[in-house]
Design a protein around this motif. Sequence first.
Motif, PDB file in Angstrom:
ATOM      1  N   LEU A 110      -8.554  11.288   2.527  1.00 42.42           N
ATOM      2  CA  LEU A 110      -9.520  10.281   2.083  1.00 42.42           C
ATOM      3  C   LEU A 110     -10.031  10.579   0.681  1.00 42.42           C
ATOM      4  O   LEU A 110     -10.207   9.663  -0.137  1.00 42.42           O
ATOM      5  N   GLN A 111     -10.243  11.852   0.394  1.00 35.91           N
ATOM      6  CA  GLN A 111     -10.680  12.203  -0.952  1.00 35.91           C
ATOM      7  C   GLN A 111      -9.596  11.911  -1.978  1.00 35.91           C
ATOM      8  O   GLN A 111      -9.870  11.503  -3.114  1.00 35.91           O
ATOM      9  N   GLY A 112      -8.321  12.106  -1.587  1.00 33.90           N
ATOM     10  CA  GLY A 112      -7.223  11.790  -2.479  1.00 33.90           C
ATOM     11  C   GLY A 112      -7.154  10.305  -2.797  1.00 33.90           C
ATOM     12  O   GLY A 112      -6.933   9.905  -3.947  1.00 33.90           O
ATOM     13  N   LEU A 113      -7.362   9.474  -1.780  1.00 33.11           N
ATOM     14  CA  LEU A 113      -7.365   8.026  -1.982  1.00 33.11           C
ATOM     15  C   LEU A 113      -8.547   7.593  -2.848  1.00 33.11           C
ATOM     16  O   LEU A 113      -8.424   6.698  -3.704  1.00 33.11           O
ATOM     17  N   LYS A 114      -9.684   8.259  -2.638  1.00 32.20           N
ATOM     18  CA  LYS A 114     -10.867   7.936  -3.443  1.00 32.20           C
ATOM     19  C   LYS A 114     -10.647   8.330  -4.898  1.00 32.20           C
ATOM     20  O   LYS A 114     -10.987   7.569  -5.823  1.00 32.20           O
ATOM     21  N   ALA A 115     -10.064   9.516  -5.128  1.00 36.25           N
ATOM     22  CA  ALA A 115      -9.803   9.967  -6.494  1.00 36.25           C
ATOM     23  C   ALA A 115      -8.818   9.047  -7.209  1.00 36.25           C
ATOM     24  O   ALA A 115      -8.888   8.884  -8.436  1.00 36.25           O
ATOM     25  N   ALA A 116      -7.910   8.427  -6.451  1.00 33.01           N
ATOM     26  CA  ALA A 116      -6.926   7.510  -7.043  1.00 33.01           C
ATOM     27  C   ALA A 116      -7.515   6.121  -7.282  1.00 33.01           C
ATOM     28  O   ALA A 116      -6.815   5.233  -7.798  1.00 33.01           O
ATOM     29  N   GLY A 117      -8.770   5.928  -6.920  1.00 38.65           N
ATOM     30  CA  GLY A 117      -9.414   4.632  -7.130  1.00 38.65           C
ATOM     31  C   GLY A 117      -8.982   3.567  -6.140  1.00 38.65           C
ATOM     32  O   GLY A 117      -9.163   2.374  -6.397  1.00 38.65           O
ATOM     33  N   LEU A 171       0.819  -1.208   0.000  1.00 34.40           N
ATOM     34  CA  LEU A 171       0.000   0.000   0.000  1.00 34.40           C
ATOM     35  C   LEU A 171       0.856   1.262   0.000  1.00 34.40           C
ATOM     36  O   LEU A 171       0.470   2.271  -0.608  1.00 34.40           O
ATOM     37  N   ALA A 172       1.987   1.222   0.664  1.00 33.44           N
ATOM     38  CA  ALA A 172       2.887   2.382   0.658  1.00 33.44           C
ATOM     39  C   ALA A 172       3.335   2.697  -0.767  1.00 33.44           C
ATOM     40  O   ALA A 172       3.417   3.875  -1.161  1.00 33.44           O
ATOM     41  N   ASP A 173       3.603   1.666  -1.560  1.00 33.71           N
ATOM     42  CA  ASP A 173       3.981   1.879  -2.964  1.00 33.71           C
ATOM     43  C   ASP A 173       2.816   2.465  -3.752  1.00 33.71           C
ATOM     44  O   ASP A 173       3.010   3.351  -4.612  1.00 33.71           O
ATOM     45  N   ALA A 212       0.401   7.250  -6.405  1.00 37.14           N
ATOM     46  CA  ALA A 212      -0.730   8.159  -6.587  1.00 37.14           C
ATOM     47  C   ALA A 212      -0.369   9.599  -6.259  1.00 37.14           C
ATOM     48  O   ALA A 212      -1.207  10.495  -6.399  1.00 37.14           O
ATOM     49  N   GLY A 213       0.865   9.813  -5.814  1.00 37.86           N
ATOM     50  CA  GLY A 213       1.309  11.163  -5.485  1.00 37.86           C
ATOM     51  C   GLY A 213       0.760  11.697  -4.184  1.00 37.86           C
ATOM     52  O   GLY A 213       0.716  12.916  -3.983  1.00 37.86           O
ATOM     53  N   LEU A 214       0.369  10.809  -3.282  1.00 36.74           N
ATOM     54  CA  LEU A 214      -0.181  11.223  -1.993  1.00 36.74           C
ATOM     55  C   LEU A 214       0.894  11.132  -0.910  1.00 36.74           C
ATOM     56  O   LEU A 214       1.874  10.407  -1.048  1.00 36.74           O
ATOM     57  N   GLY A 215       0.690  11.830   0.174  1.00 26.95           N
ATOM     58  CA  GLY A 215       1.656  11.828   1.269  1.00 26.95           C
ATOM     59  C   GLY A 215       1.689  10.500   2.005  1.00 26.95           C
ATOM     60  O   GLY A 215       0.715   9.746   2.012  1.00 26.95           O
ATOM     61  N   GLU A 216       2.823  10.229   2.656  1.00 26.90           N
ATOM     62  CA  GLU A 216       3.011   8.964   3.363  1.00 26.90           C
ATOM     63  C   GLU A 216       1.955   8.750   4.440  1.00 26.90           C
ATOM     64  O   GLU A 216       1.569   7.613   4.734  1.00 26.90           O
ATOM     65  N   ARG A 217       1.466   9.827   5.022  1.00 32.09           N
ATOM     66  CA  ARG A 217       0.461   9.722   6.074  1.00 32.09           C
ATOM     67  C   ARG A 217      -0.773   8.953   5.629  1.00 32.09           C
ATOM     68  O   ARG A 217      -1.407   8.239   6.413  1.00 32.09           O
ATOM     69  N   ALA A 218      -1.113   9.044   4.353  1.00 34.45           N
ATOM     70  CA  ALA A 218      -2.330   8.414   3.846  1.00 34.45           C
ATOM     71  C   ALA A 218      -2.251   6.890   3.851  1.00 34.45           C
ATOM     72  O   ALA A 218      -3.287   6.220   3.718  1.00 34.45           O
ATOM     73  N   VAL A 219      -1.041   6.337   4.010  1.00 37.57           N
ATOM     74  CA  VAL A 219      -0.919   4.879   4.048  1.00 37.57           C
ATOM     75  C   VAL A 219      -1.716   4.311   5.223  1.00 37.57           C
ATOM     76  O   VAL A 219      -2.338   3.254   5.111  1.00 37.57           O
TER      77      VAL A 219
END
Length: 381
Positions: free
Chosen positions: A332-339, A286-288, A293-300
């Motif tokens: 959360l919106q960033g993760l959703k946008a990345a599918g 998931l970190a990869d 997706a260009g999101l910050g590490e915190r989102a992992v």
Amino acid sequence: MLFRVPAIDQADERVLAELERFRGELRHQVAEPRRWLGQLRRSLIAGAIRGSNTIEGYTVDMADAEAVAAGEEMPTARDAQTRAAVTGYADALTYVLQTARFEVFAFHPMLLSALHFMMLRGGLGSSPGRYRAGPIWVSGAPDNPPVYTGPDAERVPELMDELCQRLQSGDRDAPVFVRAAMAHLNLVSIHPWRDGNGRMARCLHTLVLARQLILAPEFSSIEEWLGSSPHNTAMYYAALGDAQGGSFQPERDAHGWLRFCLRAHHLQAQLVQRRLDIAAEIWKVLADQVAAAGLGERAVAALYATTRPEGARRATYIRDEGLTRDQAIRDLQGLKAAGLIEEAGHGRTQRYLAAGPAAQAERSVHAAIIAQPLRDPYGVD
């Protein structure tokens, strides 16, 4: 008189040695700073809360149990009796888990009555914390004859004193898993209260572990295993019944009960090791995905939480990571946008579930690690 520690044979010694190896390996893994450990600990605590209450007929799902373990309201509407039972048990178990770090501690009847009050305070009609004043029996089902009859109420105070004295200073040479199993059997056999005796016995089992295990007791408790399936619960009641013989007979040999508990501890240790392995591997994958997706590490952390069956809740993510509401929404919106995630439910029941490549990664890792069945430690004597 109470049940005595039975003779331990070679097969038991082998299983105890394997449990010590599990304990050492788990302690090493838990000592390493890994961000997913906090979520795993909460999941194990929730499993114990859910398992012990399920045995008594108070059934909630893991999302509800995790919310209670996190100090939040259950997202699912439950009747008042179930809410009181689950939150009361969570309070008592939270206290038990903290005792591992108490500098001043003693096993005392008042301690056990206080834990009983925490569990049953939602129903004062059950006289929480007060010993029963009359006879008691367990029927197993309405209109059935008793399957177990407890000792006379007049004997309860002296038996509880004897139990606490033994916990405080007796059987010190016995392995902690053995002492915990015998404490469980003795308390449930004394049956000192009108209600909640099974939950208290399982909680005491965990308390003995908490006081003597360097490893956090949530990684060693068998409460989840006992209530995780009707099959396990049926074996639990059968082992109790075989040991008790239908009434308070502490002169009986409790070796079968001890073997049951050691086997349960071994199987739970195997399951915990699987969870550690799965968590570590999923986190890497998931970190990869988050980085791609260009999101910050915190989102992992948020994405990892969504891979569990109960999913992730925004409030829990905010608290775990110390975020503002806007920060959590943005992640959360960033993760959703990345599918990688999708929403489910609304309002209090809203949660986020893994989707797309994140869900596929979880399924692949999980399937690979659980491909081999658990090993019965007593399968080969």
